[in-house]
Design an enzyme around this catalytic site. Structure first.
Site, mmCIF file in Angstrom:
data_model
loop_
_atom_site.group_PDB
_atom_site.id
_atom_site.type_symbol
_atom_site.label_atom_id
_atom_site.label_comp_id
_atom_site.label_asym_id
_atom_site.label_seq_id
_atom_site.Cartn_x
_atom_site.Cartn_y
_atom_site.Cartn_z
ATOM 1 N N SER A 60 0.871 -1.164 0.000
ATOM 2 C CA SER A 60 0.000 0.000 0.000
ATOM 3 C C SER A 60 0.914 1.222 0.000
ATOM 4 O O SER A 60 1.780 1.353 0.864
ATOM 5 C CB SER A 60 -0.884 -0.061 1.247
ATOM 6 O OG SER A 60 -1.373 1.212 1.569
ATOM 7 N N SER A 61 0.753 2.102 -0.994
ATOM 8 C CA SER A 61 1.641 3.273 -1.135
ATOM 9 C C SER A 61 1.444 4.258 0.016
ATOM 10 O O SER A 61 0.489 4.153 0.775
ATOM 11 C CB SER A 61 1.334 4.003 -2.439
ATOM 12 O OG SER A 61 1.375 3.115 -3.519
#
Ligand code: SAH
Length: 320
Positions: A60-61
């Site tokens: 997840s960025s």
């Protein structure tokens, strides 16, 4: 930061819209992360690993980057959004909060292991406005088109025609491109205007590389290239940024990166392993080669990329 509230406050401080920051507070990122990850990390502006099985992984960025993506894409209450690279669904859930009941988020994940885990997590959250599918993002999702925005959270080799066609008028695509010739994946923002999709580089970013068709341009190009019949073939070695070459080719060339088609239809060029392989009309190519060697062109950041939906190819023009 160790709570969703602190993440919200951080996003507000750096100038993220109220509704977007609030969406990040509403979705519990801990649900999407691997167990054992600290809250300190989960609720801070960090990349978090969400899946890892020894072979494939998903992350997840940073929330601030995804927030910027959401804003760049113009996503708001009521928007219809397509996400490519669903992962375990965190960003999709955040966007589902932003678009609300009147909107729709369709998120595509390629890997079946990641998809199964994402599905389990999302089923617990019960979003009525989120569709999560196990599919190669290359195909998009015709059955839910048109979309006001397409958000791509995986570095792709190219923008497939299906996305352009599934986009609504004035819709936007936010996409990190793996241009091979630079170490990062510049994010481009494209806007659909009539039969044109126009885009520019907006941020310097770095993502996981796409699998499937979106990550196999080299193989596709190789096949097409080998099948070409040419008067002339040759290779030029380039030991530095191939982006310059892209710019050089701007005046005359159809597709961005990979399989370039000259406007006069007489030549093709492929950039691969730091080499340009050219094939086609000799006069034309000689001019291009001369210009390449003179190295007098600026980089991609000064280029406007346009996609012609009728002729189905890209063109790049120099600006400034
Ligand atoms: N948006 C996600 C982050 C995803 S990381 C989140 O919020 O967690 C990138 C994801 O893209 C990975 O899970 C990877 O498996 C997926 N991916 C890779 N190639 C793809 C393709 N061709 N189509 C769709 N998804 C792809």
């Amino acid at each position: 930061m160790s709570s969703p509230r602190q993440l919200y406050e951080y996003l507000r401080r750096i100038g993220i819209r109220e509704d977007v920051a609030r969406a990040f507070m509403s979705v519990d990122r801990a649900q999407f992360a691997l167990s054992g990850e600290s809250f300190e990390k989960i609720y801070s502006d960090n990349v978090v690993i969400t899946y890892h099985d020894g072979k494939v992984y998903s992350t997840s960025s940073q929330p601030s980057l995804m927030a910027e993506y959401i804003q760049e894409a113009g996503i708001k209450r009521g928007s219809r959004v397509l996400e490519i690279g669903g992962g375990t669904g965190y960003n999709a859930a955040v966007m589902a909060e932003v678009v609300g009941k009147e909107g729709l988020v369709v998120s595509l994940e390629y890997d079946v292991g990641i998809y199964k885990r994402g599905k389990e997590i999302l089923e617990r959250q019960r979003y009525g406005n989120l569709v999560y599918l196990n599919r190669d993002g290359y195909d998009g999702a015709w059955e839910y088109a048109p979309f006001d925005a397409i958000i791509v959270t995986v570095a792709v080799d190219f923008v497939p025609l299906s996305w352009a066609k599934q986009l609504a008028e004035m819709g936007r695509i936010v996409v990190p491109l793996d241009l091979k010739s630079v170490a990062y994946h510049p994010t481009f923002v494209f806007v659909k205007k009539g039969k044109w999709i126009e885009g520019r580089e907006r941020f310097v970013t770095s993502f996981i590389k796409a699998e499937g068709k979106l990550g196999s341009l080299d193989e596709m190009v190789e096949k097409e290239y080998n099948a070409l019949e040419c008067d002339w073939q040759g290779e030029i070695y380039m030991d530095r940024s191939g982006m310059w070459a892209v710019e050089v080719l701007t005046a005359s060339i159809g597709k961005i990166r990979g399989f370039f088609v000259f406007a006069d239809g007489k030549g093709k060029a492929v950039y691969k392993f730091e080499k340009w392989r050219l094939c086609g009309n000799v006069d034309r190519l000689e001019r291009v080669i001369m210009e390449l060697e003179r190295e007098r062109f600026p980089g991609i950041e000064r280029a406007k990329v346009a996609f012609d939906l009728d002729r189905e190819n890209f063109s790049v023009t120099r600006e400034g």
